[in-house]
Design a protein around this motif. Structure first.
Motif, short mmCIF file in Angstrom:
data_model
loop_
_atom_site.label_atom_id
_atom_site.label_comp_id
_atom_site.label_asym_id
_atom_site.label_seq_id
_atom_site.Cartn_x
_atom_site.Cartn_y
_atom_site.Cartn_z
N GLU A 1 0.83 -1.20 0.00
CA GLU A 1 0.00 0.00 0.00
C GLU A 1 0.87 1.26 0.00
N THR A 2 1.89 1.27 0.83
CA THR A 2 2.79 2.42 0.91
C THR A 2 3.54 2.61 -0.40
N LEU A 3 4.05 1.52 -0.95
CA LEU A 3 4.75 1.59 -2.22
C LEU A 3 3.84 2.09 -3.34
N ALA A 4 2.60 1.67 -3.32
CA ALA A 4 1.65 2.07 -4.37
C ALA A 4 1.36 3.56 -4.37
N THR A 5 1.60 4.24 -3.24
CA THR A 5 1.38 5.69 -3.24
C THR A 5 2.37 6.40 -4.13
N GLY A 6 3.50 5.77 -4.40
CA GLY A 6 4.50 6.37 -5.29
C GLY A 6 4.43 5.81 -6.69
N ASP A 7 4.17 4.51 -6.81
CA ASP A 7 4.19 3.88 -8.12
C ASP A 7 3.37 2.60 -8.05
N GLY A 8 2.15 2.67 -8.52
CA GLY A 8 1.26 1.52 -8.48
C GLY A 8 1.79 0.34 -9.26
#
Length: 142
Positions: A70-77
């Motif tokens: 989820e945290t990673l997806a805030t930068g690059d899904g």
């Protein structure tokens, strides 16, 4: 993994997402290769999170894995999706922990975990259904 460890892990992931966030438009428009996100995931040490500690992994819980994605997806899904696919590909072997398995399975598990930890390999998998090939049309549950 306790709450303090999870906080440190998520802080590391937050530090990782700033760079892909800046480059998403270039990747989406085809002006940059999409591999940058995968390199960042490797550098951040996220590939072995699910793996047992005995094999060099962090053995995180499903909840912590979800928080990382989820945290990673805030930068690059797309990078988060790729990492989720990697976790899916190695997940069942990670769940075996250090369970006793047939010799061939132990050799495979050891080889695969080494590839991830020592060589930064990111894995994926492909599935198919009889009669449909790998396309997404006409797939049904049986």
């Amino acid at each position: 993994m306790d709450a303090a460890d999870t906080t440190v892990l998520l802080d590391r992931v937050r530090g990782t997402v700033d760079e892909p966030r800046r480059g998403v438009a270039e990747v989406d428009s085809g002006r940059a290769a999409p591999h940058r996100g995968n390199r960042l995931v490797r550098r951040a040490g996220l590939l072995g999170l699910l793996m047992p500690r005995e094999f060099g992994g962090a053995e995180v819980s499903f909840l912590d894995r979800t928080k990382v994605l989820e945290t990673l997806a805030t930068g690059d899904g797309a990078t988060a999706l790729g990492l989720a696919t990697h976790y899916t590909a190695i997940g069942s072997l990670c769940e075996t922990g250090v369970s006793e398995l047939p010799a061939a399975a132990v050799r495979f598990r050891t080889w695969l975990f080494r590839e991830v930890v020592e060589h930064g390999r990111m894995l994926t998998s492909a599935t198919t259904q009889t009669g449909t090939g790998t396309g997404l049309r006409d797939i049904h549950a049986t």
